[in-house]
Design a protein around this motif. Structure first.
Motif, PDB file in Angstrom:
ATOM      1  N   UNK A  42       3.191  14.787   2.620  1.00  0.00           N
ATOM      2  CA  UNK A  42       4.257  13.934   2.129  1.00  0.00           C
ATOM      3  C   UNK A  42       3.787  12.540   1.757  1.00  0.00           C
ATOM      4  N   UNK A  43       4.753  11.684   1.524  1.00  0.00           N
ATOM      5  CA  UNK A  43       4.531  10.314   1.070  1.00  0.00           C
ATOM      6  C   UNK A  43       3.675   9.544   2.082  1.00  0.00           C
ATOM      7  N   UNK A  44       2.621   8.902   1.609  1.00  0.00           N
ATOM      8  CA  UNK A  44       1.770   8.113   2.495  1.00  0.00           C
ATOM      9  C   UNK A  44       1.370   6.823   1.801  1.00  0.00           C
ATOM     10  N   UNK A  45       0.820   5.903   2.581  1.00  0.00           N
ATOM     11  CA  UNK A  45       0.295   4.649   2.032  1.00  0.00           C
ATOM     12  C   UNK A  45      -1.148   4.463   2.488  1.00  0.00           C
ATOM     13  N   UNK A  46      -2.012   4.149   1.534  1.00  0.00           N
ATOM     14  CA  UNK A  46      -3.386   3.775   1.833  1.00  0.00           C
ATOM     15  C   UNK A  46      -3.453   2.256   1.936  1.00  0.00           C
ATOM     16  N   UNK A  47      -3.949   1.778   3.064  1.00  0.00           N
ATOM     17  CA  UNK A  47      -4.082   0.340   3.311  1.00  0.00           C
ATOM     18  C   UNK A  47      -5.559   0.029   3.519  1.00  0.00           C
ATOM     19  N   UNK A  81     -12.321   7.682   1.849  1.00  0.00           N
ATOM     20  CA  UNK A  81     -11.399   6.835   1.092  1.00  0.00           C
ATOM     21  C   UNK A  81     -12.115   5.847   0.181  1.00  0.00           C
ATOM     22  N   UNK A  82     -13.415   6.062  -0.056  1.00  0.00           N
ATOM     23  CA  UNK A  82     -14.230   5.085  -0.790  1.00  0.00           C
ATOM     24  C   UNK A  82     -13.639   4.691  -2.138  1.00  0.00           C
ATOM     25  N   UNK A  83     -13.070   5.635  -2.854  1.00  0.00           N
ATOM     26  CA  UNK A  83     -12.637   5.384  -4.228  1.00  0.00           C
ATOM     27  C   UNK A  83     -11.123   5.353  -4.389  1.00  0.00           C
ATOM     28  N   UNK A  84     -10.433   5.151  -3.268  1.00  0.00           N
ATOM     29  CA  UNK A  84      -8.967   5.202  -3.310  1.00  0.00           C
ATOM     30  C   UNK A  84      -8.398   3.782  -3.263  1.00  0.00           C
ATOM     31  N   UNK A  85      -7.706   3.352  -4.313  1.00  0.00           N
ATOM     32  CA  UNK A  85      -7.071   2.032  -4.281  1.00  0.00           C
ATOM     33  C   UNK A  85      -5.939   1.986  -3.258  1.00  0.00           C
ATOM     34  N   UNK A  86      -5.632   0.793  -2.796  1.00  0.00           N
ATOM     35  CA  UNK A  86      -4.444   0.621  -1.973  1.00  0.00           C
ATOM     36  C   UNK A  86      -3.216   1.079  -2.748  1.00  0.00           C
ATOM     37  N   UNK A  87      -2.275   1.651  -2.027  1.00  0.00           N
ATOM     38  CA  UNK A  87      -1.045   2.060  -2.682  1.00  0.00           C
ATOM     39  C   UNK A  87      -0.444   3.289  -2.056  1.00  0.00           C
ATOM     40  N   UNK A  88       0.574   3.814  -2.695  1.00  0.00           N
ATOM     41  CA  UNK A  88       1.325   4.957  -2.184  1.00  0.00           C
ATOM     42  C   UNK A  88       0.950   6.231  -2.935  1.00  0.00           C
ATOM     43  N   UNK A 102       6.063   4.153   4.417  1.00  0.00           N
ATOM     44  CA  UNK A 102       6.345   5.585   4.596  1.00  0.00           C
ATOM     45  C   UNK A 102       5.881   6.058   5.965  1.00  0.00           C
ATOM     46  N   UNK A 103       6.090   7.328   6.258  1.00  0.00           N
ATOM     47  CA  UNK A 103       5.800   7.859   7.595  1.00  0.00           C
ATOM     48  C   UNK A 103       4.319   8.150   7.822  1.00  0.00           C
ATOM     49  N   UNK A 104       3.512   8.017   6.789  1.00  0.00           N
ATOM     50  CA  UNK A 104       2.077   8.327   6.901  1.00  0.00           C
ATOM     51  C   UNK A 104       1.273   7.134   6.395  1.00  0.00           C
ATOM     52  N   UNK A 105       0.275   6.725   7.191  1.00  0.00           N
ATOM     53  CA  UNK A 105      -0.556   5.568   6.848  1.00  0.00           C
ATOM     54  C   UNK A 105      -2.021   5.952   6.987  1.00  0.00           C
ATOM     55  N   UNK A 137      -9.563  19.866   7.826  1.00  0.00           N
ATOM     56  CA  UNK A 137      -8.543  19.858   6.777  1.00  0.00           C
ATOM     57  C   UNK A 137      -9.229  19.609   5.444  1.00  0.00           C
ATOM     58  N   UNK A 138      -8.670  20.147   4.375  1.00  0.00           N
ATOM     59  CA  UNK A 138      -9.078  19.741   3.032  1.00  0.00           C
ATOM     60  C   UNK A 138      -8.036  18.734   2.586  1.00  0.00           C
ATOM     61  N   UNK A 139      -8.342  17.469   2.781  1.00  0.00           N
ATOM     62  CA  UNK A 139      -7.372  16.414   2.549  1.00  0.00           C
ATOM     63  C   UNK A 139      -7.443  15.910   1.116  1.00  0.00           C
ATOM     64  N   UNK A 140      -6.284  15.827   0.475  1.00  0.00           N
ATOM     65  CA  UNK A 140      -6.213  15.292  -0.875  1.00  0.00           C
ATOM     66  C   UNK A 140      -5.018  14.336  -0.958  1.00  0.00           C
ATOM     67  N   UNK A 141      -5.126  13.404  -1.894  1.00  0.00           N
ATOM     68  CA  UNK A 141      -4.012  12.544  -2.263  1.00  0.00           C
ATOM     69  C   UNK A 141      -3.625  12.872  -3.695  1.00  0.00           C
ATOM     70  N   UNK A 142      -2.319  12.875  -3.958  1.00  0.00           N
ATOM     71  CA  UNK A 142      -1.828  13.131  -5.299  1.00  0.00           C
ATOM     72  C   UNK A 142      -0.932  11.956  -5.713  1.00  0.00           C
ATOM     73  N   UNK A 143      -1.088  11.531  -6.962  1.00  0.00           N
ATOM     74  CA  UNK A 143      -0.275  10.414  -7.417  1.00  0.00           C
ATOM     75  C   UNK A 143       1.197  10.783  -7.383  1.00  0.00           C
ATOM     76  N   UNK A 144       2.012   9.799  -7.084  1.00  0.00           N
ATOM     77  CA  UNK A 144       3.462   9.999  -7.033  1.00  0.00           C
ATOM     78  C   UNK A 144       4.030   9.988  -8.448  1.00  0.00           C
TER      79      UNK A 144
END
Length: 209
Positions: free
Chosen positions: A76-81, A176-183, A103-106, A201-208
């Protein structure tokens, strides 16, 4: 197609492990020949190698195994800080700039470049008060590019104990080397390992949208 960020580090024999933990090894149980139609391998590894989800069983003798956990926190919705250079502990002050409408995931990036070939004994951990604060804000899952949310030499594991007390879930060793801050949308589902203290886990982020 929505953009994807693969935030799982590579897993092979060179993957760093916590000192004393079981490294990744692989052997071939069967190989392609005229007599055998397939390659089949057997692997041995700690469930804490690479990107992984800790289960309560990891830090609580009566805790739940990873295969029994509700999957909702891992999707679900997460934020990279970014808290780069926050060593030795991430405090609330390092996160304060990004806590509005959380959001509920940071996921917290602590490294400019994640160490992929050695274990970082000087890893950046979480101040347990920062974990408490995130829980107070409604966070259900905390992720990090460190190998642990507690210092590598900690015996009491105070941040893990806050996770236990507040019922949060945790992801470690995220790339997280190449991941900009954001949701983003987080997808990082653990395997259904019914007696294990963690799971890859095979962890991925997908743009909202």
């Amino acid at each position: 197609m929505k953009k994807l960020w693969d935030i799982s580090p590579p897993v092979d024999a060179s993957s760093p492990v916590f000192p004393g933990d079981t490294p990744y090894t692989q052997r071939w149980a069967a190989t392609l020949t005229e007599a055998c139609p397939v390659n089949v391998s057997a692997i041995t590894l700690s469930p804490h190698v690479g990107a992984h989800a800790d289960a309560p069983l990891h830090y609580d003798p009566q805790g739940a195994a990873v295969g029994t956990l509700e999957l909702t926190p891992f999707l679900g919705h997460c934020r990279v800080i970014h808290a780069i250079g926050a060593w030795p502990l991430i405090t609330t002050a390092h996160l304060q700039h990004a806590l509005q409408d959380l959001p509920e995931r940071v996921l917290v990036r602590t490294c400019r470049q994640m160490p992929l070939d050695h274990f970082d004994t000087q890893l950046t951990a979480f101040d347990p008060q920062a974990v408490q604060h995130l829980a107070d804000l409604g966070v259900k899952l905390i992720g990090t590019d460190s190998a642990s949310i507690d210092p590598a030499d900690s015996k009491q594991l105070p941040s893990h104990q806050v996770i236990r007390q507040r019922g949060l879930r945790v992801l470690e060793n995220l790339w997280l080397d190449n991941v900009p801050e954001g949701d983003y949308e987080l997808i990082a589902l653990p395997l259904k390992l019914m007696r294990a203290d963690a799971s890859p886990v095979r962890a991925v982020l997908r743009e909202l949208p």
